[in-house]
Design an enzyme around this catalytic site. Structure first.
Site, PDB file in Angstrom:
ATOM      1  N   ASP A 293      -9.787   3.442  -3.610  1.00 25.38           N
ATOM      2  CA  ASP A 293     -10.489   2.292  -3.046  1.00 25.38           C
ATOM      3  C   ASP A 293     -11.946   2.257  -3.503  1.00 25.38           C
ATOM      4  OD1 ASP A 293      -8.177   1.718  -1.725  1.00 25.38           O
ATOM      5  OD2 ASP A 293      -8.926   2.172   0.282  1.00 25.38           O
TER       6      ASP A 293
ATOM      7  N   ASP B 136       0.820  -1.201   0.000  1.00 23.49           N
ATOM      8  CA  ASP B 136       0.000   0.000   0.000  1.00 23.49           C
ATOM      9  C   ASP B 136       0.864   1.265   0.000  1.00 23.49           C
ATOM     10  OD1 ASP B 136      -2.474   1.277  -0.046  1.00 23.49           O
ATOM     11  OD2 ASP B 136      -3.267   0.112   1.629  1.00 23.49           O
TER      12      ASP B 136
END
Length: 409
Positions: free
Chosen positions: A207, A152
């Site tokens: 996201d 990430d």
């Protein structure tokens, strides 16, 4: 002989010093888009060893493993503290037996284990990041038997993304265990332009959240609905192929949208050759959800060995028309209705004669080829295409749904 942590650190440093500046990623881990399941969409930080083992059991019992879903990915919040030598440890409450024991259990089921980290000083949930510990973390994952890393991009002030992802890719390679690298910096630095030799997939969008067509706005970041993910991803098909895939994020099928929306969501991910990472609670899913994610004929479109992302060919009367070239000369053809109304489509195959000049160089050639028309959701043959320039059928596409065919040459 058991090696000490300090000795392993020395081995890692020496390996790093003797390797080329840029090691290639592990090959043949992503000849088709990855398939599996992840903790984040449903459980977020509420994860445990028991949940992971329970999911592994269900993936076998339901046939999901045999349908191609092989990875079980533990997302953020598994981390505990680093030990005295800097090696990351699992949260002792959530994973009392450690990640190695979980990996062994997952492997015993014929599945693979994925894990999560971050290129910054801390993960998005505030757990220890990998910044400054990249080679140590890669060694630890290899020792544990990890097969997949989602990496990430939180808490990365002044960190260069290309350098950071090259570094973790090199570290994974040097650790000696083939590990899939899923890059997750949300497309901010356009990784599709530079990451082909570094990672196996890269996020192209922010996201996702469980809504078909809307943004979810928070201070500092925004989540995308299904439609927004499709819109951002569908212009990047020339950058995807065997070994490197555009990733518009994980699936929300089974998490609260309608059956039509779930079917459209799943279909479009298959058409776009996107990773199929499930995000629902597999232990408690409806028959409708099961039928969608277990549609092996649609999965075959996603996993087709030609490795081409689908083409958003045109829009007409509120509908989107998508084509995906397949190995052997077949095509996948989807009529996608993103609107809130049912739409009747007058389908004339001669409207869709084209050559995919950008990527596959294949031609539909409806004016010279006759294809058998197989409906991928009703699982029935629906005749053949027609060489004549006339309307050959009327198709009703329900609101926020699809009609999808395999055109068999």
């Amino acid at each position: 002989m058991k090696l000490s942590n300090k000795f392993i650190i020395i081995i890692g440093i020496l390996t790093m010093m003797t390797m080329p500046c840029k090691a290639q990623k592990w090959e043949h881990l992503a000849d088709t888009p990855q398939m599996g399941w992840s903790t984040w969409n449903k459980f977020q930080g509420n994860i445990s060893e028991d949940i992971i083992k329970g999911i592994a059991d269900v993936m076998v019992e339901t046939g999901l493993r045999d349908a191609g879903y092989t990875y079980i990915n533990i997302d953020d919040c598994w981390h505990g503290k680093r030990d005295a030598d800097g090696f990351i440890q699992a949260d002792p409450i959530k994973f009392p037996n450690g990640i190695k024991a979980v990996a062994d259990y997952v492997h015993s089921k014929g599945l693979k284990l994925g894990i999560y980290s971050d290129a910054g000083s801390a993960t998005c949930a505030g757990r220890p990041g990998s910044l400054g510990h990249e080679y140590q973390d890669a060694i630890q994952y290899a020792r544990w038997g990890v097969d997949y890393l989602k990496y990430d991009w939180c808490n990365t002030t002044n960190v260069n993304p290309q350098g950071a992802y090259q570094l973790i890719s090199d570290a994974l390679r040097s650790a000696g265990r083939p590990i899939f690298l899923s890059m997750c910096e949300w497309g901010n630095s356009q990784p599709w332009k530079w990451a082909r030799e570094i990672g196996h997939s890269w996020r192209t969008t922010p996201d996702i959240w469980c809504h078909f067509d809307s943004l979810r706005v928070f201070p500092g970041y925004t989540q995308f609905g299904v439609m927004q993910c499709i819109q951002f991803n569908d212009s990047l098909r020339q950058y995807a192929g065997k070994g490197y895939w555009n990733d518009p994020d994980m699936l929300e099928v089974g998490n609260g949208m309608t059956e039509n929306e779930d079917r459209a969501h799943f279909t479009m991910w298959c058409m776009m050759a996107s990773p199929l990472i499930l995000g629902n609670d597999l232990r408690n899913m409806s028959e409708a959800t099961r039928n969608i994610i277990m549609n092996k004929e649609m999965i075959a479109i996603n996993q087709d060995t030609l490795g081409i992302q689908g083409l958003h060919y045109c829009d007409r009367d509120g509908l989107q028309f998508w084509f995906k070239p397949l190995a052997g000369g077949d095509w996948a053809f989807t009529i996608f209705n993103p609107t809130q109304n049912n739409i009747v489509c007058e389908l004339n195959w001669q409207d869709f004669n084209f050559i995919d000049s950008q990527v596959s160089k294949m031609s539909t050639a409806f004016n010279t080829n006759i294809y058998k028309v197989y409906n991928l959701w009703t699982h029935k043959m629906e005749g053949k295409t027609n060489l004549k320039n006339k309307i050959v059928r009327k198709v009703t596409v329900k609101s926020r749904d699809v009609v999808s065919y395999r055109l068999i040459k």
